[in-house]
Write a protein that holds these residues in place. Structure first.
Motif, PDB file in Angstrom:
ATOM      1  N   ALA A 108       0.834  -1.204   0.000  1.00 39.10           N
ATOM      2  CA  ALA A 108       0.000   0.000   0.000  1.00 39.10           C
ATOM      3  C   ALA A 108       0.868   1.253   0.000  1.00 39.10           C
ATOM      4  O   ALA A 108       0.616   2.206  -0.749  1.00 39.10           O
ATOM      5  N   LEU A 109       1.920   1.275   0.819  1.00 38.11           N
ATOM      6  CA  LEU A 109       2.801   2.438   0.889  1.00 38.11           C
ATOM      7  C   LEU A 109       3.644   2.598  -0.376  1.00 38.11           C
ATOM      8  O   LEU A 109       4.105   3.702  -0.694  1.00 38.11           O
ATOM      9  N   ALA A 110       3.828   1.494  -1.099  1.00 36.73           N
ATOM     10  CA  ALA A 110       4.603   1.560  -2.338  1.00 36.73           C
ATOM     11  C   ALA A 110       3.937   2.432  -3.386  1.00 36.73           C
ATOM     12  O   ALA A 110       4.594   2.883  -4.328  1.00 36.73           O
ATOM     13  N   ARG A 111       2.648   2.702  -3.239  1.00 33.96           N
ATOM     14  CA  ARG A 111       1.949   3.546  -4.210  1.00 33.96           C
ATOM     15  C   ARG A 111       2.546   4.946  -4.285  1.00 33.96           C
ATOM     16  O   ARG A 111       2.366   5.653  -5.276  1.00 33.96           O
ATOM     17  N   SER A 112       3.273   5.358  -3.236  1.00 37.34           N
ATOM     18  CA  SER A 112       3.934   6.667  -3.265  1.00 37.34           C
ATOM     19  C   SER A 112       5.450   6.540  -3.106  1.00 37.34           C
ATOM     20  O   SER A 112       6.155   7.541  -3.049  1.00 37.34           O
ATOM     21  N   GLY A 113       5.943   5.306  -2.998  1.00 36.50           N
ATOM     22  CA  GLY A 113       7.358   5.073  -2.744  1.00 36.50           C
ATOM     23  C   GLY A 113       7.723   5.136  -1.280  1.00 36.50           C
ATOM     24  O   GLY A 113       8.895   4.970  -0.918  1.00 36.50           O
ATOM     25  N   ALA A 114       6.733   5.333  -0.392  1.00 35.16           N
ATOM     26  CA  ALA A 114       7.014   5.480   1.043  1.00 35.16           C
ATOM     27  C   ALA A 114       7.364   4.161   1.714  1.00 35.16           C
ATOM     28  O   ALA A 114       7.823   4.157   2.866  1.00 35.16           O
ATOM     29  N   HIS A 115       7.161   3.036   1.036  1.00 37.87           N
ATOM     30  CA  HIS A 115       7.487   1.731   1.636  1.00 37.87           C
ATOM     31  C   HIS A 115       8.963   1.612   1.969  1.00 37.87           C
ATOM     32  O   HIS A 115       9.340   0.874   2.875  1.00 37.87           O
ATOM     33  N   VAL A 116       9.832   2.332   1.240  1.00 37.16           N
ATOM     34  CA  VAL A 116      11.276   2.211   1.497  1.00 37.16           C
ATOM     35  C   VAL A 116      11.670   2.808   2.844  1.00 37.16           C
ATOM     36  O   VAL A 116      12.804   2.605   3.294  1.00 37.16           O
ATOM     37  N   GLU A 117      10.765   3.533   3.494  1.00 42.31           N
ATOM     38  CA  GLU A 117      11.037   4.084   4.819  1.00 42.31           C
ATOM     39  C   GLU A 117      10.696   3.087   5.934  1.00 42.31           C
ATOM     40  O   GLU A 117      11.016   3.338   7.100  1.00 42.31           O
TER      41      GLU A 117
ATOM     42  N   SER B 185      13.186  11.620 -25.445  1.00 42.96           N
ATOM     43  CA  SER B 185      13.818  12.933 -25.334  1.00 42.96           C
ATOM     44  C   SER B 185      14.217  13.253 -23.903  1.00 42.96           C
ATOM     45  O   SER B 185      15.072  14.092 -23.658  1.00 42.96           O
ATOM     46  N   ARG B 186      13.589  12.559 -22.942  1.00 41.96           N
ATOM     47  CA  ARG B 186      13.906  12.785 -21.536  1.00 41.96           C
ATOM     48  C   ARG B 186      13.471  11.557 -20.748  1.00 41.96           C
ATOM     49  O   ARG B 186      12.523  10.856 -21.127  1.00 41.96           O
ATOM     50  N   LEU B 187      14.141  11.281 -19.668  1.00 40.65           N
ATOM     51  CA  LEU B 187      13.743  10.193 -18.784  1.00 40.65           C
ATOM     52  C   LEU B 187      12.910  10.757 -17.644  1.00 40.65           C
ATOM     53  O   LEU B 187      13.184  11.841 -17.141  1.00 40.65           O
ATOM     54  N   ASN B 188      11.890  10.020 -17.241  1.00 45.23           N
ATOM     55  CA  ASN B 188      11.056  10.442 -16.127  1.00 45.23           C
ATOM     56  C   ASN B 188      11.843  10.340 -14.819  1.00 45.23           C
ATOM     57  O   ASN B 188      12.429   9.304 -14.517  1.00 45.23           O
ATOM     58  N   THR B 189      11.856  11.394 -14.050  1.00 46.49           N
ATOM     59  CA  THR B 189      12.546  11.386 -12.761  1.00 46.49           C
ATOM     60  C   THR B 189      11.585  11.653 -11.605  1.00 46.49           C
ATOM     61  O   THR B 189      12.026  11.824 -10.469  1.00 46.49           O
ATOM     62  N   GLN B 190      10.289  11.675 -11.886  1.00 46.20           N
ATOM     63  CA  GLN B 190       9.287  11.974 -10.873  1.00 46.20           C
ATOM     64  C   GLN B 190       8.519  10.716 -10.462  1.00 46.20           C
ATOM     65  O   GLN B 190       8.039   9.972 -11.328  1.00 46.20           O
ATOM     66  N   VAL B 191       8.417  10.492  -9.178  1.00 47.21           N
ATOM     67  CA  VAL B 191       7.638   9.360  -8.658  1.00 47.21           C
ATOM     68  C   VAL B 191       6.146   9.624  -8.871  1.00 47.21           C
ATOM     69  O   VAL B 191       5.652  10.719  -8.582  1.00 47.21           O
ATOM     70  N   ARG B 192       5.449   8.640  -9.382  1.00 46.22           N
ATOM     71  CA  ARG B 192       3.998   8.758  -9.535  1.00 46.22           C
ATOM     72  C   ARG B 192       3.336   8.348  -8.223  1.00 46.22           C
ATOM     73  O   ARG B 192       3.510   7.219  -7.764  1.00 46.22           O
ATOM     74  N   ASP B 193       2.576   9.224  -7.623  1.00 52.67           N
ATOM     75  CA  ASP B 193       1.935   8.988  -6.331  1.00 52.67           C
ATOM     76  C   ASP B 193       0.460   8.655  -6.540  1.00 52.67           C
ATOM     77  O   ASP B 193      -0.334   9.501  -6.937  1.00 52.67           O
ATOM     78  N   SER B 194       0.109   7.392  -6.298  1.00 54.10           N
ATOM     79  CA  SER B 194      -1.295   6.973  -6.396  1.00 54.10           C
ATOM     80  C   SER B 194      -1.822   6.527  -5.037  1.00 54.10           C
ATOM     81  O   SER B 194      -2.766   5.741  -4.946  1.00 54.10           O
ATOM     82  N   SER B 195      -1.199   7.034  -3.958  1.00 49.97           N
ATOM     83  CA  SER B 195      -1.559   6.600  -2.609  1.00 49.97           C
ATOM     84  C   SER B 195      -2.950   7.035  -2.187  1.00 49.97           C
ATOM     85  O   SER B 195      -3.510   6.490  -1.228  1.00 49.97           O
ATOM     86  N   SER B 196      -3.519   8.020  -2.866  1.00 43.98           N
ATOM     87  CA  SER B 196      -4.853   8.491  -2.502  1.00 43.98           C
ATOM     88  C   SER B 196      -5.974   7.671  -3.131  1.00 43.98           C
ATOM     89  O   SER B 196      -7.146   7.904  -2.846  1.00 43.98           O
ATOM     90  N   GLU B 197      -5.616   6.718  -3.975  1.00 41.78           N
ATOM     91  CA  GLU B 197      -6.639   5.882  -4.603  1.00 41.78           C
ATOM     92  C   GLU B 197      -7.303   4.965  -3.585  1.00 41.78           C
ATOM     93  O   GLU B 197      -6.789   4.742  -2.481  1.00 41.78           O
ATOM     94  N   VAL B 198      -8.447   4.416  -3.958  1.00 43.83           N
ATOM     95  CA  VAL B 198      -9.280   3.657  -3.020  1.00 43.83           C
ATOM     96  C   VAL B 198      -8.551   2.440  -2.468  1.00 43.83           C
ATOM     97  O   VAL B 198      -8.569   2.181  -1.256  1.00 43.83           O
ATOM     98  N   GLU B 199      -7.885   1.683  -3.326  1.00 43.22           N
ATOM     99  CA  GLU B 199      -7.294   0.416  -2.893  1.00 43.22           C
ATOM    100  C   GLU B 199      -6.256   0.576  -1.782  1.00 43.22           C
ATOM    101  O   GLU B 199      -6.380  -0.051  -0.721  1.00 43.22           O
TER     102      GLU B 199
END
Length: 266
Positions: A174-183, A236-250
């Motif tokens: 669940a926390l991985a949806r924002s990358g917070a699981h690594v904490e 043309s560019r690599l994505n460097t931004q984390v996609r945060d889907s932590s607010s979704e229902v699941e």
């Protein structure tokens, strides 16, 4: 393309027209029109890949992986989900729950790691559920499971979830949806040039399978090594931004349930 000599390789164009499009997302390709424009412009970047070999034969590459090399739950869930295809996108969530309910989530292994500085260390993983390596940030459903990964840094990000209890697995996912699981104290990210994983304990009834880019391919023991800049792709560019889907229902539902059950502590 990767079987050819480097001088004979050609750039690869990626058109995101699938259901996930995770790899394209990390290449900075948001949609098919955007990708077509990049191909037409001729802009390319060199990205890393993972070479998967049998232990003892690192010079004989068995497979290549562009996104993930997963052992433990990543492969077990995929095995279970293949029998639940009729459920559509819900097949993976149900497959994970079935494995948790049946107690088939605990693994043991020996891990040998070639660090970023070239030094080699070995360690035992006594009770873990995930050993997933990535060369880019996001995995399926654009979940930033390796939020610090970069596609052109010459390193693998190996994410270890070093607990196998159901509540810990659910919380980490669940926390991985924002990358917070690594904490979490039981989640570790190892940045390395290569690693070798040798199974020592498996859940009853499961095989030491590998999940390579969402497909079951081969089995442990295995070695995964980063091949820096091995593949030229139109981008043309690599994505460097984390996609945060932590607010979704699941993920919100899972975290609320854990709090209700008093299972929200580390």
């Amino acid at each position: 393309a990767l079987q050819r000599e480097a001088a004979d390789r050609v750039a690869i164009g990626i058109i995101p027209a699938g259901s996930g499009n995770t790899w394209a997302f990390d290449l900075g390709l948001e949609d098919a029109k955007d990708a077509a424009r990049v191909v037409a412009a001729g802009d390319t970047v060199a990205v890393d890949v993972m070479a998967i070999s049998s232990v003892g034969e690192p010079e004989r590459v068995r497979e290549y992986a562009l996104n993930i090399a997963g052992y433990g739950m990543p492969a077990a869930v995929l095995t279970q989900a293949n029998a639940l295809r009729w459920l559509g996108s819900a097949q993976y969530e149900l497959a994970g729950l079935l494995l948790i309910l049946s107690g088939q989530t605990g693994y043991g292994a020996r891990l040998t790691i070639e660090q970023a500085d070239g030094s080699v260390t070995s360690r035992e993983l006594g009770d873990f559920s995930f050993a997933q390596a990535q060369v880019n940030m996001h995995m399926g459903k654009k979940v930033p499971f390796a939020p610090g990964a970069c596609m052109d840094d010459g390193l693998i990000d190996l994410v270890l979830v070093q607990r196998s209890g159901g509540a810990d697995i659910l919380r980490a996912n669940a926390l991985a949806r924002s990358g917070a699981h690594v904490e979490l104290p039981f989640v570790e990210v190892v940045r390395c040039k290569s690693y070798t994983l040798t199974p020592q304990r498996l859940p009853s009834g499961l095989e030491p399978s590998l999940n390579l880019d969402g497909e079951l391919s081969g089995a442990a023991p295995f070695q995964a090594a980063c091949v820096p800049g091995a593949l030229d792709v139109f981008a043309s560019r690599l994505n460097t931004q984390v996609r945060d889907s932590s607010s979704e229902v699941e993920p919100q539902l899972v975290l609320s349930l854990l709090r209700l059950l008093g299972q929200d502590r580390d």
